[in-house]
Each structure stands twice: as structure tokens, then as C-alpha cells.
Design a protein around this motif. Sequence first.
Motif, mmCIF file in Angstrom:
data_model
loop_
_atom_site.group_PDB
_atom_site.id
_atom_site.type_symbol
_atom_site.label_atom_id
_atom_site.label_comp_id
_atom_site.label_asym_id
_atom_site.label_seq_id
_atom_site.Cartn_x
_atom_site.Cartn_y
_atom_site.Cartn_z
ATOM 1 N N MET A 1 0.846 -1.200 0.000
ATOM 2 C CA MET A 1 0.000 0.000 0.000
ATOM 3 C C MET A 1 0.878 1.247 0.000
ATOM 4 O O MET A 1 1.819 1.349 0.799
ATOM 5 N N LEU B 1 0.936 5.113 0.824
ATOM 6 C CA LEU B 1 0.139 6.035 1.635
ATOM 7 C C LEU B 1 -0.214 7.285 0.818
ATOM 8 O O LEU B 1 0.620 7.800 0.061
ATOM 9 N N LYS B 2 -1.437 7.753 1.007
ATOM 10 C CA LYS B 2 -1.855 8.986 0.343
ATOM 11 C C LYS B 2 -1.088 10.171 0.902
ATOM 12 O O LYS B 2 -0.721 11.099 0.169
ATOM 13 N N TRP C 1 0.368 0.085 11.700
ATOM 14 C CA TRP C 1 -0.369 -0.525 10.590
ATOM 15 C C TRP C 1 -1.855 -0.219 10.700
ATOM 16 O O TRP C 1 -2.498 0.209 9.721
ATOM 17 N N GLU C 2 -2.429 -0.455 11.880
ATOM 18 C CA GLU C 2 -3.860 -0.254 12.094
ATOM 19 C C GLU C 2 -4.240 1.216 11.976
ATOM 20 O O GLU C 2 -5.325 1.544 11.466
ATOM 21 N N ILE D 1 -2.808 3.450 10.020
ATOM 22 C CA ILE D 1 -2.821 3.769 8.592
ATOM 23 C C ILE D 1 -4.064 3.235 7.910
ATOM 24 O O ILE D 1 -4.735 3.926 7.124
ATOM 25 N N ILE D 2 -4.420 1.993 8.216
ATOM 26 C CA ILE D 2 -5.608 1.372 7.617
ATOM 27 C C ILE D 2 -6.879 2.126 8.035
ATOM 28 O O ILE D 2 -7.742 2.459 7.209
ATOM 29 N N LYS D 3 -6.990 2.377 9.319
ATOM 30 C CA LYS D 3 -8.195 3.018 9.862
ATOM 31 C C LYS D 3 -8.405 4.416 9.305
ATOM 32 O O LYS D 3 -9.532 4.822 9.010
ATOM 33 N N ASN D 4 -7.315 5.159 9.150
ATOM 34 C CA ASN D 4 -7.423 6.551 8.718
ATOM 35 C C ASN D 4 -7.246 6.722 7.215
ATOM 36 O O ASN D 4 -7.357 7.848 6.709
ATOM 37 N N SER D 5 -6.949 5.601 6.525
ATOM 38 C CA SER D 5 -6.795 5.622 5.056
ATOM 39 C C SER D 5 -5.911 6.764 4.599
ATOM 40 O O SER D 5 -6.252 7.518 3.686
ATOM 41 N N ILE D 6 -4.774 6.865 5.256
ATOM 42 C CA ILE D 6 -3.897 8.005 4.902
ATOM 43 C C ILE D 6 -3.011 7.647 3.699
ATOM 44 O O ILE D 6 -2.857 6.483 3.349
#
Length: 337
Positions: A292, A294-295, A329-330, A332-337
Motif C-alpha cells: 500500500m 500512503l496517500k 499498521w492499524e 494507517i488502515i483506519k485513517n486511510s492516509i
Amino acid sequence: MLFYLDDSNKKQLNSVKRINLASINWREKDLEDLIAHNISKIVSESSLMTIFQERKGKEEPDIMALDRSGSLYLFELKRWKSDKENLLQVLRYGQIFGQSDYNVLNDLYNKHGKKGKELIDDHKEYFNLGKDEEIRKEDFNKKQHFLIITDGTDTETRQAINYWKTTGLWIDAIIYRVYETLNGGKLIEFNTYSPEEDVIEFEEGCYILNTNTKNTQEDDKDMIQNKKAAAYYDPWKTKINKIQKGDKVFLYRNATGIVAMGKGSGIVKKKNYHNLHTEVNEEYYTELEEFMILKTPLKPDEIKQITGVNYRFMSTMFGVGQENGNKIWEYIIKNSI
């Protein structure tokens, strides 16, 4: 770290599956018994004589042992990775038992199942001490050594251990790893902690890897485009061997933050650095699954806020521990950054 040797492909390393003691129904008591009966194989500094194991419900170390000079070793064991509470616990035992004289140790020895035995006599026999090597009762417990035995260490524990060492306190962590073979067999590996070693030697499957922009932008671009973690030249390239299948890897760009992440494939590959024929196998890399980008990069101060640890991002690759790796990890996933 353990790998299978494949006779059919001698250029490939395949990781041995890593497990933990809980998954195979081992209790802390089982680990304690294993170490107590094999202590001289695990502690390399000297052979030790186990004199006592913890009694249920008592504020006592898991194991007490003596070396040939009568110095006392206090052990604290954990099935899981250590934290600062484990360190405080073993130091607390030092406060309780550090001033114990021979009579107290002899009493504990007899409570350990050696009823009617005299510790000084058994100590002499155990270490096969000659006449000129014998120690007196007053020589017992002149020094204390503290050891935490656990499945991984966290950053705070390492920093605390290094601090106490500078004060002259003899304290260390012994890290063990449990593996399962292809036919279901079980292996256990012990490593003595050392601040001179790279800390990832004992870390728990979560790493931050620098993408090398300080030297060239090409390496960063290559890792992102080809979804891989890479390092170059000795001794840095061999760090990639630490990444096992499923390990979380965060790609960190200098002065920017974490820019991508993925999970290790379990296969380490080699190639010529920048495909130059003069740079044979100077790049080690592993492809990353669940990759992934990151945005928005996760900055160092944000990493500190998430984990509570002020990491230094100077190393090529370092471990952050399973707990903090999962937090990053969590997040990044949770905040969809």
C-alpha cells in the motif's frame, strides 16, 4: 533466524514458520522448567547451578541460580515479549534477595527440594571446585545478575537495560524464538541480548526500512514501483534476511516519513545494484505483499504519537516490535492516509 535449505534451488532461502509457546499449549511453568534444567546451555557467560524455582503465590523470581564464584542470578521468564514492567519486576527481586546471606540461600535451596542438603557442599561438587577454588559461606551473593527471558523485547526495555548497564548493573535480556518445521516439529532458539548488536536481531516481525534517498532517489522509486523492501552492500544488505513471511515492513523516506507498507513474502532475492555488472548481488530484496502506498506520508512526530516512542530514523532498518508495528499498521488502515 532460521531458513530451510532447498537442494532443488540452492539460491533460494525459505523462512521457517515462527510460532509462540502459547500456540502449542506451553505454559510459563513449562518454559521455566526447561530453562532450569538446561541453564548452562542458555547462559553463555558461565555454567550456572539452579538453586530455586518460584513457588506459586510468592513474590519470588522464576529461577535463582549461582555461578562458580557464588554470584546470584535472578531470572524473570515470559511467554510473550518483555516490557518495562518485567524489568521493574526483576529489579524488585534484586531488592528483596540482593542482601540475602548464605543461610537464606541455603534455606531456599532446601525448599527447592534439596532437603537435608548443604548448599555450599553441593555447589563445590557441582562446579568440581578444587581446594584452592573453594568459596566460603560469606562469599555467596556478593554480586547479582539480572536476566529477563522473553519472546522479543520492546524499545523501552532495551533503552532501560542500556541505561542500567552504564551504572554498573549487570542486566540483560535473553530472547527466544519458537519455530515449526514442515513436518510439524518444534524448534527453539535462544539469543543473548547485546547493545552492540543491531536491535533488529531480536525484534518481533515489524520493521521500518529507510528507502535510501540520502544517497539516491532511484532506490526509493524502485522500491515503490516494484513493491519491495531492499538494502544495498555489506553489512546493510543482509538486514533484509530478517524479514520473514508476514512481517510488517514500513518504507520510510528521509525527512518525509512512512510512504508505503507491506508484508514480507518470506523469500529473499539478490541482484546487481542498479543492474551494473560490477556490482554483483549488492542488492538484497524481498517483495512485499498487501502493498500500500500512503496517500499522505506518516511523519516522525505522528509515529511518536501513535507508539509513544521517539524513534531515531538513522539506521537502514530497525525493528519496532510487534505491538508498535501493529499500532502503526492499524492507524494507517483506519485513517486511510
